[in-house]
Design a protein around this motif. Structure first.
Motif, PDB file in Angstrom:
ATOM      1  N   ALA A  56       5.287 -10.737 -12.095  1.00 51.80           N
ATOM      2  CA  ALA A  56       3.896 -10.544 -11.661  1.00 51.80           C
ATOM      3  C   ALA A  56       3.830 -10.271 -10.157  1.00 51.80           C
ATOM      4  CB  ALA A  56       3.067 -11.768 -12.021  1.00 51.80           C
ATOM      5  N   ILE A  57       4.628 -10.987  -9.375  1.00 50.35           N
ATOM      6  CA  ILE A  57       4.651 -10.769  -7.930  1.00 50.35           C
ATOM      7  C   ILE A  57       5.156  -9.359  -7.617  1.00 50.35           C
ATOM      8  CG2 ILE A  57       5.796 -11.455  -5.787  1.00 50.35           C
ATOM      9  CD1 ILE A  57       5.659 -14.350  -6.852  1.00 50.35           C
ATOM     10  N   GLY A  58       6.198  -8.932  -8.308  1.00 51.11           N
ATOM     11  CA  GLY A  58       6.709  -7.579  -8.104  1.00 51.11           C
ATOM     12  C   GLY A  58       5.688  -6.520  -8.461  1.00 51.11           C
ATOM     13  N   PHE A  59       4.953  -6.750  -9.531  1.00 52.75           N
ATOM     14  CA  PHE A  59       3.917  -5.807  -9.957  1.00 52.75           C
ATOM     15  C   PHE A  59       2.797  -5.724  -8.916  1.00 52.75           C
ATOM     16  CE2 PHE A  59       0.029  -4.805 -12.317  1.00 52.75           C
ATOM     17  CZ  PHE A  59       0.394  -3.594 -12.865  1.00 52.75           C
ATOM     18  N   ILE A  60       2.378  -6.858  -8.400  1.00 54.62           N
ATOM     19  CA  ILE A  60       1.288  -6.884  -7.416  1.00 54.62           C
ATOM     20  C   ILE A  60       1.719  -6.207  -6.122  1.00 54.62           C
ATOM     21  CG2 ILE A  60      -0.083  -8.424  -5.959  1.00 54.62           C
ATOM     22  CD1 ILE A  60      -0.210 -10.314  -8.407  1.00 54.62           C
ATOM     23  N   VAL A  61       2.931  -6.481  -5.669  1.00 56.74           N
ATOM     24  CA  VAL A  61       3.431  -5.834  -4.453  1.00 56.74           C
ATOM     25  C   VAL A  61       3.494  -4.326  -4.639  1.00 56.74           C
ATOM     26  CG1 VAL A  61       5.478  -5.570  -2.981  1.00 56.74           C
ATOM     27  CG2 VAL A  61       4.658  -7.848  -3.595  1.00 56.74           C
ATOM     28  N   ALA A  62       3.947  -3.890  -5.797  1.00 56.16           N
ATOM     29  CA  ALA A  62       4.023  -2.452  -6.065  1.00 56.16           C
ATOM     30  C   ALA A  62       2.630  -1.821  -6.091  1.00 56.16           C
ATOM     31  CB  ALA A  62       4.739  -2.205  -7.383  1.00 56.16           C
ATOM     32  N   LYS A  63       1.657  -2.513  -6.665  1.00 55.64           N
ATOM     33  CA  LYS A  63       0.279  -1.998  -6.681  1.00 55.64           C
ATOM     34  C   LYS A  63      -0.269  -1.869  -5.260  1.00 55.64           C
ATOM     35  CE  LYS A  63      -1.086  -1.286 -10.904  1.00 55.64           C
ATOM     36  NZ  LYS A  63      -1.523   0.027 -11.325  1.00 55.64           N
ATOM     37  N   ILE A  64       0.059  -2.821  -4.398  1.00 57.86           N
ATOM     38  CA  ILE A  64      -0.390  -2.755  -3.009  1.00 57.86           C
ATOM     39  C   ILE A  64       0.261  -1.562  -2.317  1.00 57.86           C
ATOM     40  CG2 ILE A  64      -0.281  -3.932  -0.778  1.00 57.86           C
ATOM     41  CD1 ILE A  64      -0.556  -6.572  -2.356  1.00 57.86           C
ATOM     42  N   LEU A  65       1.560  -1.348  -2.541  1.00 61.10           N
ATOM     43  CA  LEU A  65       2.260  -0.232  -1.921  1.00 61.10           C
ATOM     44  C   LEU A  65       1.767   1.115  -2.437  1.00 61.10           C
ATOM     45  CD1 LEU A  65       5.905  -1.592  -1.825  1.00 61.10           C
ATOM     46  CD2 LEU A  65       4.297  -1.376   0.071  1.00 61.10           C
ATOM     47  N   ASP A  66       1.350   1.164  -3.705  1.00 62.34           N
ATOM     48  CA  ASP A  66       0.794   2.401  -4.269  1.00 62.34           C
ATOM     49  C   ASP A  66      -0.608   2.692  -3.757  1.00 62.34           C
ATOM     50  OD1 ASP A  66       2.899   3.274  -5.792  1.00 62.34           O
ATOM     51  OD2 ASP A  66       2.202   2.334  -7.646  1.00 62.34           O
ATOM     52  N   GLY A  67      -1.281   1.673  -3.238  1.00 65.02           N
ATOM     53  CA  GLY A  67      -2.651   1.841  -2.779  1.00 65.02           C
ATOM     54  C   GLY A  67      -3.667   1.602  -3.875  1.00 65.02           C
ATOM     55  N   ASP A  68      -3.226   1.111  -5.023  1.00 65.46           N
ATOM     56  CA  ASP A  68      -4.146   0.828  -6.123  1.00 65.46           C
ATOM     57  C   ASP A  68      -4.887  -0.493  -5.931  1.00 65.46           C
ATOM     58  OD1 ASP A  68      -3.314   3.142  -7.350  1.00 65.46           O
ATOM     59  OD2 ASP A  68      -1.821   2.135  -8.594  1.00 65.46           O
ATOM     60  N   LEU A  69      -4.370  -1.339  -5.065  1.00 65.87           N
ATOM     61  CA  LEU A  69      -4.949  -2.665  -4.833  1.00 65.87           C
ATOM     62  C   LEU A  69      -5.153  -2.827  -3.338  1.00 65.87           C
ATOM     63  CD1 LEU A  69      -5.730  -5.303  -6.283  1.00 65.87           C
ATOM     64  CD2 LEU A  69      -3.403  -6.082  -5.926  1.00 65.87           C
TER      65      LEU A  69
END
Length: 60
Positions: free
Chosen positions: A34-47
């Motif tokens: 879940a932490i990896g998913f959230i970090v990736a979403k932040i890096l993608d700009g989706d979050l």
């Protein structure tokens, strides 16, 4: 492969490396995923978390 997928896989790999065993340790794996998913979403700009980490600003 999107960053979200890559972040989830990295989180799973780290979780497996940290905790390989019983059910309680498998929950740790889910947490890392879940932490990896959230970090990736932040890096993608989706979050966008800027409204939570920018602090309180005065509107004067």
């Amino acid at each position: 492969m999107t960053r979200s997928t890559l972040g989830t896989l990295v989180g799973l790999a780290l979780g497996f490396a940290l905790a390989f065993g019983n059910f309680g340790q498998m929950l740790v794996v889910a947490l890392f995923a879940a932490i990896g998913f959230i970090v990736a979403k932040i890096l993608d700009g989706d979050l966008d978390l800027s409204q939570y980490v920018s602090g309180r600003r005065s509107s004067r």
